[in-house]
Design an enzyme around this catalytic site. Structure first.
Site, PDB file in Angstrom:
ATOM      1  N   TYR A  26       0.840  -1.195   0.000  1.00  0.00           N
ATOM      2  CA  TYR A  26       0.000   0.000   0.000  1.00  0.00           C
ATOM      3  C   TYR A  26       0.879   1.250   0.000  1.00  0.00           C
ATOM      4  CZ  TYR A  26      -3.730  -3.209   1.542  1.00  0.00           C
ATOM      5  OH  TYR A  26      -4.618  -4.248   1.654  1.00  0.00           O
TER       6      TYR A  26
ATOM      7  N   HIS B  72      -0.493 -12.241   1.277  1.00  0.00           N
ATOM      8  CA  HIS B  72      -1.464 -11.386   0.604  1.00  0.00           C
ATOM      9  C   HIS B  72      -2.147 -12.089  -0.565  1.00  0.00           C
ATOM     10  CE1 HIS B  72      -2.122  -6.768  -0.142  1.00  0.00           C
ATOM     11  NE2 HIS B  72      -3.253  -7.439  -0.152  1.00  0.00           N
TER      12      HIS B  72
ATOM     13  N   SER C  16     -13.296  -4.754   2.029  1.00  0.00           N
ATOM     14  CA  SER C  16     -14.304  -4.129   1.160  1.00  0.00           C
ATOM     15  C   SER C  16     -15.721  -4.578   1.502  1.00  0.00           C
ATOM     16  CB  SER C  16     -14.003  -4.405  -0.316  1.00  0.00           C
ATOM     17  OG  SER C  16     -12.789  -3.826  -0.709  1.00  0.00           O
TER      18      SER C  16
ATOM     19  N   LEU D 157     -18.101  -2.868   2.202  1.00  0.00           N
ATOM     20  CA  LEU D 157     -19.034  -1.884   1.660  1.00  0.00           C
ATOM     21  C   LEU D 157     -18.924  -1.792   0.136  1.00  0.00           C
ATOM     22  CD1 LEU D 157     -18.601   0.863   4.390  1.00  0.00           C
ATOM     23  CD2 LEU D 157     -20.628  -0.541   3.979  1.00  0.00           C
ATOM     24  N   GLY D 158     -18.428  -2.886  -0.470  1.00  0.00           N
ATOM     25  CA  GLY D 158     -18.340  -2.891  -1.933  1.00  0.00           C
ATOM     26  C   GLY D 158     -17.493  -1.757  -2.470  1.00  0.00           C
ATOM     27  N   ARG D 159     -16.316  -1.569  -1.844  1.00  0.00           N
ATOM     28  CA  ARG D 159     -15.398  -0.485  -2.225  1.00  0.00           C
ATOM     29  C   ARG D 159     -16.101   0.873  -2.188  1.00  0.00           C
ATOM     30  NH1 ARG D 159     -10.668  -2.800  -3.584  1.00  0.00           N
ATOM     31  NH2 ARG D 159     -10.744  -4.979  -4.225  1.00  0.00           N
TER      32      ARG D 159
ATOM     33  N   PHE E 206     -19.187   1.534  -2.743  1.00  0.00           N
ATOM     34  CA  PHE E 206     -20.374   1.668  -3.590  1.00  0.00           C
ATOM     35  C   PHE E 206     -21.650   1.511  -2.787  1.00  0.00           C
ATOM     36  CE2 PHE E 206     -23.484   0.801  -6.813  1.00  0.00           C
ATOM     37  CZ  PHE E 206     -23.018   1.435  -7.953  1.00  0.00           C
TER      38      PHE E 206
END
Length: 326
Positions: free
Chosen positions: A56, A122, A201, A203-205, A207
């Site tokens: 990252y 990862h 994710s 939250l759906g990235r 979305f």
């Protein structure tokens, strides 16, 4: 303070904090002070699992997180990852023993720590037996440089093989109302082996929060612009799912994002989602979902509003999909 949950033998707050977006993928790195304040506020609210990775921001996210937790190390369960590499052919994966050790030493230096609490592979390397990778990881545990081991985006078979070398404490994979593939084989194997599940994710990235109304709302350098579910045609179809969630959320006096996140929280007592944010306001909204009660009827209505087969587009474009689910 939110309650705690167990990932294997590791006790953490029932919700964690994903730090990737503070330095990577979702637009420019614009406010380290707010990011650090967000991490501090998370700890105050009982969010103890703080998640980063060596890739990252090419290591800058680990440095940022290290600064944030330096004076409160005893309150943090620090998770980081190794294995993804970038070269001329784009994203690749390494898992050879020498690289495992190199990555651990580099992460410890960037984080300013003497040990990592939860160290994830990862992605599973295609050309290295997972037994080699996990043999090297087991040595790091024996040396005290790592406390617990995890694996990310792995298949049921890879999880079993890794666990046979050294206990897997946690699986980190994408899990949300619009990403449910792991429910068929991976979740049952984790539960059979006593492995906790850390959905990224959830939250759906972003979305499923309803905050993204158009691709034009995203920064020019935002990775989501290249994801199939955000592509023209798919975007509008997926937005209809969010609108259905919005109506249910209004009935309960919460946001669509809180409803979607609470659904993930209700997948089981062994599930600790790590929604990502770099703003205290969104953090507090997410944390509130950790204690939102949903009845069996609520859960059924949420799933009916967001049926898995209604989601338009794959999770990843082909060049990223090849590294997931090995």
């Amino acid at each position: 303070m939110i309650p705690t949950r167990k990932l294997g033998a590791l006790e953490v707050g029932a919700q964690g904090l994903g730090c990737m977006g503070m330095s990577h993928a979702y637009g420019v790195r614009d406010n380290d002070e707010e990011s650090i304040a967000t991490i501090h506020r998370a700890l105050d609210l009982g969010v103890t699992l703080i998640d980063t990775a060596n890739v990252y921001g090419a290591g800058t996210n680990e440095e940022l997180v290290g600064r944030a937790i330096a004076d409160r190390r005893d309150r943090v369960v620090l998770a980081t990852k190794f294995g993804i590499v970038f070269g001329e052919d784009g994203q690749g994966v390494r898992g050879d023993a020498a690289y495992v050790r190199q990555c651990c030493e580099e992460s410890l230096r960037r984080l300013g720590l003497d040990h990592i609490d939860l160290y994830y592979q990862h992605r599973v390397a295609p050309d290295v037996p997972i037994e080699e990778t996990w043999g090297a990881l087991a040595e790091l545990v024996e040396e005290g440089k790592v406390r617990y081991l995890g694996i990310s985006e792995a298949s049921a078979d890879s999880i079993r093989r890794a666990h046979a070398v050294h206990p897997v404490t946690a699986l980190q994979s994408e899990w949300s109302l619009w990403t449910r593939e792991l429910e068929d084989e991976v979740v049952p194997v984790c539960r059979e082996l006593g492995i906790g599940i850390v959905p990224f994710s959830p939250l759906g990235r972003g979305f499923l929060t309803g905050a993204v109304r158009s691709v034009q709302d995203l920064p020019e350098d935002d990775m989501r612009r290249g994801l199939p579910r955000f592509a023209e045609g798919n975007f509008d179809r997926n937005l209809a799912i969010v609108e259905a969630l919005r109506a249910l959320a209004a009935e309960k006096g919460v946001t669509p994002g809180q409803l979607a996140l609470a659904w993930v929280q209700h997948r089981g007592a062994d599930v600790v989602p790590i929604p990502g944010t770099k703003r205290r306001t969104y953090l507090e909204e997410n944390v509130a979902a950790a204690t939102l009660e949903l009845s069996a009827d609520d859960l059924a209505r949420i799933e009916a509003a967001a049926p898995e087969d209604a989601v338009a587009g794959e999770r990843y474009p082909a060049h990223l999909a090849r590294n997931a689910g090995r």
